[in-house]
Design a protein around this motif. Structure first.
Motif, PDB file in Angstrom:
ATOM      1  N   ASP A 194       0.823  -1.205   0.000  1.00 58.54           N
ATOM      2  CA  ASP A 194       0.000   0.000   0.000  1.00 58.54           C
ATOM      3  C   ASP A 194       0.858   1.255   0.000  1.00 58.54           C
ATOM      4  N   LEU A 195       2.079   1.121   0.528  1.00 54.33           N
ATOM      5  CA  LEU A 195       2.969   2.267   0.671  1.00 54.33           C
ATOM      6  C   LEU A 195       4.406   1.828   0.485  1.00 54.33           C
ATOM      7  N   VAL A 196       5.138   2.582  -0.342  1.00 52.21           N
ATOM      8  CA  VAL A 196       6.579   2.405  -0.499  1.00 52.21           C
ATOM      9  C   VAL A 196       7.247   3.713  -0.102  1.00 52.21           C
ATOM     10  N   VAL A 197       8.257   3.620   0.759  1.00 49.93           N
ATOM     11  CA  VAL A 197       8.969   4.806   1.247  1.00 49.93           C
ATOM     12  C   VAL A 197      10.452   4.685   0.920  1.00 49.93           C
ATOM     13  N   ILE A 198      11.023   5.779   0.436  1.00 45.36           N
ATOM     14  CA  ILE A 198      12.470   5.875   0.217  1.00 45.36           C
ATOM     15  C   ILE A 198      12.925   7.161   0.886  1.00 45.36           C
ATOM     16  N   SER A 199      13.655   7.036   1.977  1.00 42.33           N
ATOM     17  CA  SER A 199      14.027   8.203   2.769  1.00 42.33           C
ATOM     18  C   SER A 199      15.512   8.513   2.632  1.00 42.33           C
ATOM     19  N   VAL A 200      15.819   9.634   1.990  1.00 38.60           N
ATOM     20  CA  VAL A 200      17.189  10.145   1.817  1.00 38.60           C
ATOM     21  C   VAL A 200      18.124   9.032   1.325  1.00 38.60           C
ATOM     22  N   ALA A 201      17.649   8.314   0.310  1.00 37.04           N
ATOM     23  CA  ALA A 201      18.432   7.207  -0.239  1.00 37.04           C
ATOM     24  C   ALA A 201      18.472   7.208  -1.755  1.00 37.04           C
TER      25      ALA A 201
ATOM     26  N   ARG B  36       5.943  -3.130  -7.320  1.00 40.58           N
ATOM     27  CA  ARG B  36       5.631  -3.808  -6.061  1.00 40.58           C
ATOM     28  C   ARG B  36       4.512  -3.120  -5.270  1.00 40.58           C
ATOM     29  N   LEU B  37       4.000  -2.041  -5.827  1.00 36.10           N
ATOM     30  CA  LEU B  37       2.835  -1.385  -5.235  1.00 36.10           C
ATOM     31  C   LEU B  37       1.550  -1.999  -5.771  1.00 36.10           C
ATOM     32  N   LYS B  38       0.517  -2.036  -4.960  1.00 40.81           N
ATOM     33  CA  LYS B  38      -0.796  -2.406  -5.473  1.00 40.81           C
ATOM     34  C   LYS B  38      -1.419  -1.188  -6.154  1.00 40.81           C
ATOM     35  N   LYS B  39      -2.406  -1.396  -6.974  1.00 42.29           N
ATOM     36  CA  LYS B  39      -3.065  -0.283  -7.647  1.00 42.29           C
ATOM     37  C   LYS B  39      -3.618   0.676  -6.607  1.00 42.29           C
ATOM     38  N   GLY B  40      -3.316   1.970  -6.798  1.00 40.56           N
ATOM     39  CA  GLY B  40      -3.730   2.969  -5.825  1.00 40.56           C
ATOM     40  C   GLY B  40      -2.755   3.148  -4.686  1.00 40.56           C
ATOM     41  N   GLY B  41      -1.691   2.316  -4.655  1.00 39.58           N
ATOM     42  CA  GLY B  41      -0.674   2.448  -3.623  1.00 39.58           C
ATOM     43  C   GLY B  41       0.165   3.698  -3.817  1.00 39.58           C
TER      44      GLY B  41
END
Length: 238
Positions: free
Chosen positions: A130-137, A154-159
């Motif tokens: 539902d959520l993918v995060v990339i923090s200062v990378a 790798r996200l679902k639709k609407g993610g």
């Protein structure tokens, strides 16, 4: 690409055990920023009407010691952290345990820029987030466009994909002081236009927003403090 990834792996393996202490200000700032911005990035959390009673999966890629995952873990049902550094994954899992979040947080070694994936990286568990995060990378990736594309897959639709990174800047004293880190950097920040191109290329074109954070984050080394301006950006998979 493999050589550049290996250079990153070695550098962050060496940094892992002291990262949380050496960059305490950065860890705190990014944790607070992420927590404060969670309703901006998505309305789907375990404590909101949109997410109540649902499974909400989050992936943090290049997760490091996991401070951003820890900030968001109370509002999701499952967090997977991926990193090329074995030692960072060890710190991620240790910090999750110390925060009493190991029941929902798991760190694993993984490289989305690899030419071929291991069986574990092809597991259904590493998809449909539902959520993918990339923090200062993102600035450490040799091919940010490919990384974004593979994260989008790798996200679902609407993610939602949420990024924190540096705005473009010229080289200055910061780069001299952190010269070893500089060898692992591929991009010196991303403009709004560059970020939009990365999102669009990954199929993440709905609800794009890019916002520069007015308060810089502070890196400290040998008694000197260096400021870096960051931005946050988000978009959904259509």
């Amino acid at each position: 690409m493999a050589d550049f990834t290996e250079q990153n792996r070695q550098y962050f393996d060496k940094m892992a055990s002291t990262y949380k202490d050496n960059f305490a200000n950065v860890v705190e700032s990014l944790s607070n920023l992420t927590r404060d911005r969670r309703l901006w990035m998505s309305d789907k959390w375990t404590d909101t009407e949109a997410g109540k009673g649902q499974e909400i999966k989050m992936l943090e890629y290049a997760c490091g010691p996991g401070h951003v995952s820890i900030a968001l873990a109370p509002y999701v049902t499952k967090v997977i952290g991926l990193d090329v550094s074995d030692n960072m994954i060890s710190e991620f899992n240790k910090n999750a345990q110390e925060a009493n979040l190991s029941d929902k947080m798991t760190g694993r070694k993984g490289d989305l820029l690899a030419e071929s994936f291991s069986e574990e990286m092809n597991s259904p568990e590493i998809f449909d987030f539902d959520l993918v995060v990339i923090s200062v990378a993102l600035h450490h990736f040799e091919n940010p466009g490919l990384a974004m594309k593979r994260l989008g897959e790798r996200l679902k639709k609407g993610g939602v994909c949420f990024i924190i990174d540096f705005v473009p800047a010229q080289h200055h004293e910061f780069d001299k002081e952190f010269a070893e880190a500089g060898k692992t950097v591929k991009s010196h920040g991303f403009s709004r236009e560059q970020t939009w191109e990365l999102f669009e290329g990954a199929g993440l074109s709905e609800g794009f927003e890019y916002e520069v954070i007015q308060e810089p984050i502070n890196f400290t080394k040998d008694g000197k403090t260096f400021e870096k301006t960051i931005f946050v950006a988000k978009a959904k998979l259509v």
